[in-house]
Design an enzyme around this catalytic site. Structure first.
Site, short mmCIF file in Angstrom:
data_model
loop_
_atom_site.label_atom_id
_atom_site.label_comp_id
_atom_site.label_asym_id
_atom_site.label_seq_id
_atom_site.Cartn_x
_atom_site.Cartn_y
_atom_site.Cartn_z
N LEU A 58 75.91 27.68 22.58
CA LEU A 58 77.17 28.06 21.75
C LEU A 58 78.17 26.84 22.01
CD1 LEU A 58 77.45 31.70 22.33
CD2 LEU A 58 76.87 30.85 20.03
N GLY A 61 80.58 22.66 28.35
CA GLY A 61 81.85 22.34 29.04
C GLY A 61 81.47 21.13 30.35
N GLY A 64 78.96 23.24 32.87
CA GLY A 64 77.92 24.14 32.36
C GLY A 64 78.02 24.57 30.69
N ASP A 176 95.76 34.16 32.32
CA ASP A 176 95.48 32.95 31.30
C ASP A 176 95.17 33.61 29.89
OD1 ASP A 176 94.73 30.47 30.71
OD2 ASP A 176 92.58 30.53 31.21
#
Length: 984
Positions: A58, A61, A64, A176
């Site tokens: 999907l 980063g 990972g 966040d």
């Protein structure tokens, strides 16, 4: 929570993968609860296996990637967040652990669900809920300056605030919240995720002071560097809602410093359009963006505002309904430690028939777009992918006119699979094809239909004209979700989640089961006996089957050739048989001939029917003109046929019937076909015997070459479509068997074996860190997949029984390194003859692992010299409530003696529980000692084999030095020497 509960939770944390991360110091020896599960008596054999199939990546980063997997147990989609721990700093490793801890605490329909986590060597794998609708950031971008309707904004607002309220009640500050971390399903269900930066606060008045979060959503107190609390999350919620109202960021600037200035001064990028949205909604957003944290409303206060309170119950019910299809329970306990089995497979879709005898692979449906369900119609095919998208295309030959059954908004003949764009955003659960129409069900249980409405199969009373070119929702089922749909040539039958049956369309021969032959243009409820629980519906060309939970079959419609199984053979008193034929029936009737079997699957064709019972046996009945019953001949068959022959002893898992042929798949990955082989129906050219102009076979014959697993199969007319899968490789991730913390894993992977940041202390101490270095997984020559540590590691030697009891290994011992480390660091537990001295065996290292309150209590108790004659069950002595209190207690309203007695009783129960645990450990030690003795015997046998092997090798070397004179050079080559091999 009681102190005992905290103690049990503490033990659970020691047993978990990351126990040493949050546990006590590393100097203490391992207590009873720190014993690794799989090494203590073969606990791994009881671990649950979960099977996963990778679908596609999907996103990637810096540390990972996120990969979509299909979990085969429930056919659900999950996301594995894969984190390479070797590339993380100490703080980043703590954030990764923190996300697992936070997610494990939270259970809410609007929060990303955490299911599990695994450790694959140095990669942390976090299994999370999959949201197939992307994130809110992308949703806003797709609007392209077209503002959201206020109803949609309020719907999103309610879900976001509900999620924030849940995490705040748990004492967690998200820190966040932003549009990138708010995920969506295709049904517009909000899921709040990414808890790596979340922080646990002790109370609503606690304050945090770490500078974290995304700059665009930072509160003024964060920008100013002062302490902050839950109201900082409310500010971020206000920024998100402001973005939904304006499609722009609340605060924007060219550099971070300028951005912070604007946030502190409250200079927003733009204002909300008051002509588009209500004043109440605008005021709510402004309240969330108040510069003074104390003036911002709490999450619960937001839910109590009239804007949300008036619709709260309605929206809560909607959230529950939308979340039901994908909701699944977590593991019941942390210590279950399931094993993940990851199997990489190829998934392909093949079609044949209609003049093509060679199976044709569909290149569009593959890899990341693999299929989960297929369906064949007389003129078209339909496929539902693993990501719940619908594809349709034509399968007809010549210039037959279409009626919109493809759902693409036109009547064009698409020869390749094409995504039905009109259903974008809808998660399709199942599809069924009629003669010239299509009906599908979403995950929410809503029904969509498109194609010809000549017989009223659209279910809308023909109000949309004779043809429907785009998917149209049937509002009839808005409040009664559908579980399954099945289409005949000209009729539709559905089963709702309430186990009610509805039918509509052509009523000829009574195929609707409504006790008449009338056509119905809207869904009609079918009367089914209340004692029967219907679990599946299946339509034939001109008949219908209902399958009950007990395996009984009800049928209605045309019974030509006994294809419904309704005919009965009766024996009279004059020794002759009477055969009672039922030409057709307009109401659902029990198929008595099938009552001897518990049917699990039924597949009607044009002239015959096949069924699978609970034992995997295949039954056929109906016309046998072309051998489609698979009984080895073409004779007329009156009853039910239990197939043997090539299918004898095999378990059939899939079957489907076409016009005069049958295709079946077995659990040993074989595919069989029989019946009329004309026009490529059987994907082969059998030569058993000609039948007219066609070639037929009456015995099931294997087709399709090599072994393939068949997840789904569908035949209609002379066409077949199926999904085939083939296993490429597989690996097992025994994550919790190592008991390693994040810090320990990273240290063990460092070249020098030095101490890494952040993770070493806890349960096992330094010995376990060294153990982890030696137990690294063995790399597999094939590439990516590896075996488990225990499976690939050889046994160098075994400790003798005497050395095992003495807990020592000399320099000359053959004890393997991993076992030596465990024995050196293990706690010595005496083996008493009676359970009386068990209280004295309560070791100091075990006490050190207790929570502070229990530890203090035990230390106080240990200062009192024990009485040798007192049994363990009699300690400590009970206080006499009759003894009067002295001192200030005499003037108090209530004496503290009763409270003290309760505390003493609690400590007594705690000690007894610990003693029971120690008894269990003693039993486990005995089992381990027995296993060591058995392994020692096996090793002695292995040594004898090794000596024999060395003797054979010596003899071989002597033969190479002095070959026999009676052998020529060619025969000498056959003995395996290198003398006859040509030099390179």
């Amino acid at each position: 929570m009681s102190v005992l509960g905290e103690y049990e939770r503490h033990c659970d944390s020691i047993n978990s993968d990351f126990g040493s991360e949050s546990g006590g110091g590393g100097d203490s020896g391992p207590g009873p609860s720190a014993v690794p599960g799989p090494r203590a008596g073969g606990g791994a054999a009881e671990q649950e296996e979960l099977h996963y199939i990778p679908i596609r990546v999907l996103g990637r980063g810096a540390f990972g990637e996120a990969t979509l997997y299909r979990r085969t147990e429930d056919d659900s989609l999950v996301v594995w967040k894969e984190v390479d721990l070797t590339r993380l700093s100490e703080k980043e490793r703590r954030d990764a652990l923190n996300e697992i801890v936070i997610l494990a605490l939270l259970q809410h329909d609007n929060i990303i669900a955490y299911y599990n986590h695994f450790m694959d060597n140095t990669t942390l794998l976090i299994e999370l809920e999959y949201c197939n609708g992307g994130n809110l950031y992308d949703k806003i971008l797709r609007q392209k300056d077209k503002l959201f309707e206020e109803e949609m904004v309020v719907w999103y607002l309610f879900q976001i605030v509900s999620a924030v309220s849940c995490i705040h009640k748990a004492g967690i500050l998200h820190r966040d919240i932003k549009t990138l971390n708010i995920f969506l399903t295709k049904a517009n269900l909000i899921k709040l995720g990414d808890y790596g930066l979340a922080k646990k606060l002790n109370s609503e008045y606690s304050m945090a002071e770490t500078l974290v979060g995304t700059p665009y959503y930072m509160s003024p107190e964060l920008c100013q560097g002062v302490k902050y609390n839950f109201k900082s999350d409310i500010w971020a919620v206000g920024c998100v809602i402001f973005e939904l109202l304006t499609l722009k960021r609340t605060f924007d600037a060219t550099n971070p410093l300028n951005l912070c200035v604007k946030i502190v001064q409250g200079i927003r990028a733009m204002e909300v359009d008051s002509s588009q949205y209500s004043l109440e909604l605008i005021q709510l957003v402004h309240a969330c963006l108040d510069q003074d944290p104390e003036q911002r409303p709490a999450a619960d206060a937001l839910l109590d505002l009239p804007l949300l309170r008036t619709r709260r119950r309605e929206m809560e019910e909607k959230v529950t309904l939308l979340n039901a299809p994908t909701k699944r329970p977590r593991s019941s306990t942390v210590t279950e430690a399931p094993i993940a089995v990851v199997t990489s497979r190829t998934s392909e879709v093949y079609v044949w028939g209609g003049g093509k005898s060679t199976p044709q692979k569909l290149d569009v449906i593959k890899s990341g777009c693999s299929a989960r369900q297929v369906c064949a119609g007389n003129t078209h095919f339909a496929v539902v992918t693993v990501e719940k998208e619908l594809y349709t295309w034509v399968n007809m030959q010549g210039g037959t006119k279409l009626h919109g059954q493809l759902g693409h908004g036109d009547k064009a003949s698409y020869r390749q699979p094409k995504h039905v764009e009109k259903l974008q955003g809808k998660a399709i659960h199942q599809v069924s094809c009629g003669d010239d129409f299509t009906v599908c069900v979403t995950d929410e249980g809503q029904l969509y239909a498109f194609g010809s409405d000549y017989y009223g199969c659209m279910g809308v009373d023909k109000v949309s004209g004779p043809e429907v070119l785009e998917p149209m929702q049937l509002n009839f089922f808005l409040s009664n979700p559908v579980e399954q749909v099945s289409c005949g040539d000209n009729h539709v039958v559905v089963l709702t989640r309430n186990k009610e049956v509805y039918s509509w369309g052509c009523g000829e021969y009574g195929r609707l089961g409504l006790d008449s032959e009338e056509d119905y243009y809207t869904p009609q409820r079918v009367d089914v006996p209340k004692a029967l629980i219907i679990v599946a519906v299946q339509c034939g060309c001109d008949g219908t089957f209902l399958l009950t939970q007990s395996g009984k079959v009800l049928a209605c419609g045309l019974n030509e050739f006994n294809k419904l199984g309704l005919n009965q053979c009766m024996s009279g008193i004059i020794n002759h048989e009477a055969y009672h034929e039922v030409p057709y029936t307009t109401s659902f009737t029990l198929a008595k001939q099938l009552s001897f079997y518990k049917i699990r699957t039924i597949a009607p064709g044009k002239t015959h029917t096949a069924a699978i019972d609970e034992r995997g046996r295949l039954l056929t009945f109906g016309c046998n003109k072309c051998g489609q019953l698979g009984v080895g001949n073409y004779k007329k068959r009156l009853g039910i046929n239990l197939l043997g022959g090539p299918l004898g002893g095999k378990q059939v898992i899939r079957v489907s019937c076409g016009d005069e042929f049958t295709i079946a798949a077995t659990d040993d990955n074989h595919i069989f076909a029989w019946g009329n082989g004309g026009n490529g129906r059987l994907a082969m050219t059998p030569t058993e015997r000609p039948h007219g102009s066609d070639i037929c076979t009456s015995w099931p014959r294997p087709i399709f070459g090599s072994l393939h697993h068949v997840p789904d199969l569908s035949c209609r007319g002379w066409h077949t479509i199926l999904i085939v899968e083939k296993v490429l490789n597989s690996k097992t991730i025994r994550s919790n068997s190592s008991g390693l913390s994040i810090g320990t894993v990273v240290q063990s992977s460092s070249p020098g074996g030095g101490i890494g940041g952040g993770g070493g202390g806890g349960g096992g101490g330094g010995g376990e860190e060294e153990d982890s270095q030696q137990e690294s997984e063995t790399p597999d020559p094939s590439g990516g997949f590896r075996g488990t540590m225990e499976a690939d590691r050889g046994m160098e030697g075994l400790i003798s029984p005497t050395e095992a009891v003495g807990n020592s290994c000399g320099a000359s011992s053959s004890c393997p390194g991993w076992l030596r480390k465990e024995l050196e660091n293990a706690e010595f537990i005496p083996m008493p003859d009676s359970p009386a001295p068990l209280s004295a065996a309560f070791s100091q290292s075990e006490k050190d692992t207790l929570p502070y309150e229990e530890l203090q209590g035990l230390k106080v108790a240990s200062e009192v010299p024990p009485e040798p004659q007192r049994a363990a069950g009699a300690w400590p002595p009970r206080l006499d409530p009759a003894v009067p209190c002295v001192g200030k207690a005499l003037t108090s309203a209530a004496c503290a003696c009763s409270a003290l007695q309760v505390e003493v009783d609690r400590l007594q129960a705690l000690v007894l529980k610990c003693l029971e645990e120690q008894q269990k450990l003693q039993q486990e030690n005995l089992q381990m000692f027995t296993q060591l003795q058995k392994l020692n015997k096996k090793l002695e046998g292995g040594q004898q084999v090794g000596m024999h092997s060395r003797g054979t090798q010596t003899a071989k070397e002597e033969m190479e030095m002095d070959p026999k004179p009676d052998l020529d050079s060619e025969s000498w080559c056959l003995l395996g020497t290198d003398s006859c091999r040509p030099s390179l």
